[in-house]
Design an enzyme around this catalytic site. Structure first.
Site, PDB file in Angstrom:
ATOM      1  CB  CYS A  98     -37.597   4.957  11.899  1.00 25.41           C
ATOM      2  SG  CYS A  98     -38.711   6.119  10.710  1.00 25.41           S
ATOM      3  CE  LYS A 100     -43.178   4.082  11.980  1.00 26.96           C
ATOM      4  NZ  LYS A 100     -43.705   4.164  10.694  1.00 26.96           N
ATOM      5  CD  GLU A 137     -45.272   3.321   5.135  1.00 27.33           C
ATOM      6  OE1 GLU A 137     -45.866   3.186   4.062  1.00 27.33           O
ATOM      7  OE2 GLU A 137     -45.136   1.680   4.311  1.00 27.33           O
TER       8      GLU A 137
HETATM    9  C1  UDX Z   1     -37.365   1.051  10.720  1.00 28.25           C
HETATM   10  C2  UDX Z   1     -38.071  -0.192  10.463  1.00 28.25           C
HETATM   11  O1  UDX Z   1     -37.543  -1.190   9.907  1.00 28.25           O
HETATM   12  C3  UDX Z   1     -38.943   0.004   9.901  1.00 28.25           C
HETATM   13  O2  UDX Z   1     -40.389  -0.629   9.659  1.00 28.25           O
HETATM   14  C4  UDX Z   1     -39.499   1.323   9.215  1.00 28.25           C
HETATM   15  O3  UDX Z   1     -40.967   2.133   9.362  1.00 28.25           O
HETATM   16  C5  UDX Z   1     -38.803   3.150   9.731  1.00 28.25           C
HETATM   17  O4  UDX Z   1     -37.560   2.364  10.990  1.00 28.25           O
HETATM   18  P1  UDX Z   1     -34.822   1.537   8.592  1.00 28.25           P
HETATM   19  O5  UDX Z   1     -34.807   2.623   9.767  1.00 28.25           O
HETATM   20  O6  UDX Z   1     -35.299   2.408   7.330  1.00 28.25           O
HETATM   21  O7  UDX Z   1     -36.221   1.322   8.700  1.00 28.25           O
HETATM   22  O8  UDX Z   1     -34.279   0.729   7.851  1.00 28.25           O
HETATM   23  P2  UDX Z   1     -33.998  -0.638   9.325  1.00 28.25           P
HETATM   24  O9  UDX Z   1     -33.374  -1.643   8.437  1.00 28.25           O
HETATM   25  O10 UDX Z   1     -34.436  -0.998  10.422  1.00 28.25           O
HETATM   26  O11 UDX Z   1     -32.395  -0.407   9.602  1.00 28.25           O
HETATM   27  C6  UDX Z   1     -31.861   0.612  10.852  1.00 28.25           C
HETATM   28  C7  UDX Z   1     -30.705   0.049  11.333  1.00 28.25           C
HETATM   29  O12 UDX Z   1     -30.658  -0.555  12.310  1.00 28.25           O
HETATM   30  C8  UDX Z   1     -29.945   0.438  10.780  1.00 28.25           C
HETATM   31  O13 UDX Z   1     -28.753   1.440  10.490  1.00 28.25           O
HETATM   32  C9  UDX Z   1     -29.402  -0.875  10.209  1.00 28.25           C
HETATM   33  O14 UDX Z   1     -27.899  -1.376   9.905  1.00 28.25           O
HETATM   34  C10 UDX Z   1     -29.235  -1.630  11.877  1.00 28.25           C
HETATM   35  N1  UDX Z   1     -29.427  -2.803  12.234  1.00 28.25           N
HETATM   36  C11 UDX Z   1     -30.238  -3.683  10.978  1.00 28.25           C
HETATM   37  C12 UDX Z   1     -28.618  -3.179  12.870  1.00 28.25           C
HETATM   38  O15 UDX Z   1     -27.769  -2.821  13.278  1.00 28.25           O
HETATM   39  N2  UDX Z   1     -28.903  -4.494  12.761  1.00 28.25           N
HETATM   40  C13 UDX Z   1     -29.547  -5.333  12.410  1.00 28.25           C
HETATM   41  O16 UDX Z   1     -29.683  -6.845  12.333  1.00 28.25           O
HETATM   42  C14 UDX Z   1     -30.658  -4.506  11.639  1.00 28.25           C
END
Ligand code: UDX
Ligand code: ADP
Length: 462
Positions: free
Chosen positions: A274, A218, A159
């Site tokens: 994740c 993944k 996913e």
């Molecule tokens: C992530 C992956 O993006 C997704 O493809 C996978 O399936 C699951 O893990 P998720 O953990 O839901 O998704 O959120 P994501 O938007 O990736 O953000 C993860 C963390 O990074 C958050 O705490 C977010 O605030 C932080 N982040 C994200 C940053 O600090 N800076 C950024 O530029 C992007």
């Protein structure tokens, strides 16, 4: 093969939204989502869904009762299905070999054993949870020992949805990845699953690979995404020291099409279920396969993230004249990112822990996270006993109340509503000097400084 019935084991952040969209887009397929947790299942049957995800309720409402069902009857779900998705949680191991790094596969193993036990017809079993490479082999071994004559094909279909945008990501994915055995039976199973997604995803976006490639992709995708955040966060420290502005640097480098602009937003540190888990998993795998240099390379992404959270907390303490003891610190946001109620690995947990260690009185407001989840997060850390956590941390339902008489405000989650607050009113009701620590760089800092706030932000040197 025509798919008529799908069962998904695990009604969480991954299983719930994914199955809701599969059901919506495939009205002729019955989709049964099953879970051992009866409260979760009961909640999926109401309009108060167990997870907060924009757009999810509309999708669920359209498909629920038509061809989308939620139940605790796992055996029945398995027996009737042509395809079974395993979407159970795979946390980092907290005990034994690989403690703190390897994925805990006991829930997956339990599922595989249950599938082996109750199946009376051939099945395609799909790994949806993030798993270490070669888990499919373990699942296969369990399934092939049944002696019942039932045949199983194991596929990997990781996913890629991100929380907060799950429905958008599911409706229009960059790609769907399906890995399987390259045997005639394996290829037939890949085709069957492909046909489910092809109801709404263009075929050229459905990537078919070998099993191990899919599993490793993944982990690698998440490691690369997290690495970009750690890279820009490392530069944020240098920006603070030199006077450069991290948002300007990120913009300047992101316009290079080879680099690209996404995942370059400097922050108090990444959280979520994740990134850390998958990198720890990758590190463990590398060590297991005798690749210590590769392991050390990826470990550094986590080390930098820990440093960023610690650095943010230390900056608060140092700025508040080297002590926060007895001082009220308002924390805006507890979720690991906006538009979700998920708090797993949120920076809020670690930042508040540092502040509580220094005897601060932390008052938190988050628009979606309930108090009991915040206390559970702190209790899980084990730094203090639960009573002490409840004494030191106060959860408040109103953002203006949370900031009243505070010595400092910390922004941990980038909730949009924070930008719309009456900051003059907040300033007027705070202790002076009024500090604000923007861990997300979402507020208008110039405007805040004009009001009188002393602003500290990631990668800025005001
Ligand atoms: C992530 C992956 O993006 C997704 O493809 C996978 O399936 C699951 O893990 P998720 O953990 O839901 O998704 O959120 P994501 O938007 O990736 O953000 C993860 C963390 O990074 C958050 O705490 C977010 O605030 C932080 N982040 C994200 C940053 O600090 N800076 C950024 O530029 C992007
Ligand atoms: P994710 O983010 O991976 O979806 P969650 O923790 O949100 O993780 O969801 C996993 C779900 O799997 C939980 O609701 C949990 O109750 C369920 N679960 C775990 N083990 C089993 C099992 N053996 N059978 C059925 N459901 C299970």
């Amino acid at each position: 093969m025509t798919v008529k019935n799908i069962c998904c084991i695990g009604a969480g952040y991954v299983g719930g939204p994914t199955m809701a969209v599969i059901a919506l887009k495939n009205p002729t397929i019955a989709v049964n989502v099953v879970d051992i947790n009866p409260e979760r299942i009961a909640a999926w049957q109401t309009d108060e869904l167990p997870i907060y995800e924009p757009g999810l309720l509309d999708v669920v409402k359209e498909a629920r009762g038509r061809n989308l069902f939620f139940s605790t009857n796992i055996e029945k779900g398995i027996r009737e299905a042509d395809i079974i998705f395993i979407s159970v949680n795979t946390p980092t191991k907290t005990y034994g070999i690989g403690k703190g790094r390897a994925a805990d596969l006991r829930f997956v193993e339990l599922c595989a054993r249950q599938i082996a036990e109750v199946s009376t017809s051939n099945k395609i079993v799909v790994e949806k949870s993030t798993l270490p490479v070669r888990t499919a082999q373990a699942i296969n071994t369990i399934l092939s020992e049944t002696g019942s004559g039932v045949k199983f094909q194991v596929l990997s279909n990781p996913e890629f949805l991100a929380e907060g945008t799950a429905i958008k990501d599911l409706f229009a994915p960059d790609r769907v990845l399906i890995g399987g055995d390259q045997t005639p039976e394996g290829l037939e199973a890949i085709e069957a699953l492909t046909s489910v997604y092809a109801s709404w995803v263009p075929r050229e976006r459905i990537i078919q690979t070998k099993l191990w490639s899919s599993e490793l992709s993944k982990l690698t995708a998440n490691a690369f995404l997290a690495q970009r955040i750690s890279s820009i966060n490392s530069i944020s420290a240098l920006c603070e020291a030199t006077g450069a502005d991290v948002d300007e640097v990120a913009y300047a480098i992101g316009t290079d099409t080879r680099i690209g602009s996404k995942f370059l937003k400097s922050s108090v540190g990444f959280g979520g279920s994740c990134f850390q888990k998958d990198i720890l998993n990758l590190v463990y795998l590398c060590e297991f396969f005798g690749l210590p240099e590769v392991a050390a390379y990826w470990q550094q992404v986590i080390a930098l993230n820990d440093y960023q959270k610690r650095r943010f907390a230390m900056n608060i303490i140092q700025t508040l004249f080297n002590t926060v003891s007895g001082k009220k610190i308002a924390m805006l946001g507890w979720a690991f990112k906006k538009d979700t109620n998920d708090t797993r690995e949120s920076a809020a947990i670690y930042v508040s822990d540092y502040l509580l260690n220094d005897m601060a009185k932390v008052h938190v407001y988050d628009p979606q996270v309930p108090a009991k989840a915040m206390y559970a997060d702190l209790d899980c850390l084990g730094t203090r006993n639960p009573e002490h956590n409840r004494e030191l941390l106060t959860v408040v339902a109103d953002p203006y109340e949370v900031c009243k008489d505070a010595h400092a405000i910390t922004i941990i989650t980038e909730w949009d509503e924070f930008k719309t607050y009456d900051w003059q009113r907040i300033y007027d009701n705070m202790m002076k000097p009024a500090f604000i620590f923007d861990g997300r760089n979402i507020l208008d800092h110039k405007k805040l400084m004009d009001i009188g706030f002393k602003v500290k932000a990631i990668g800025k040197s005001y």
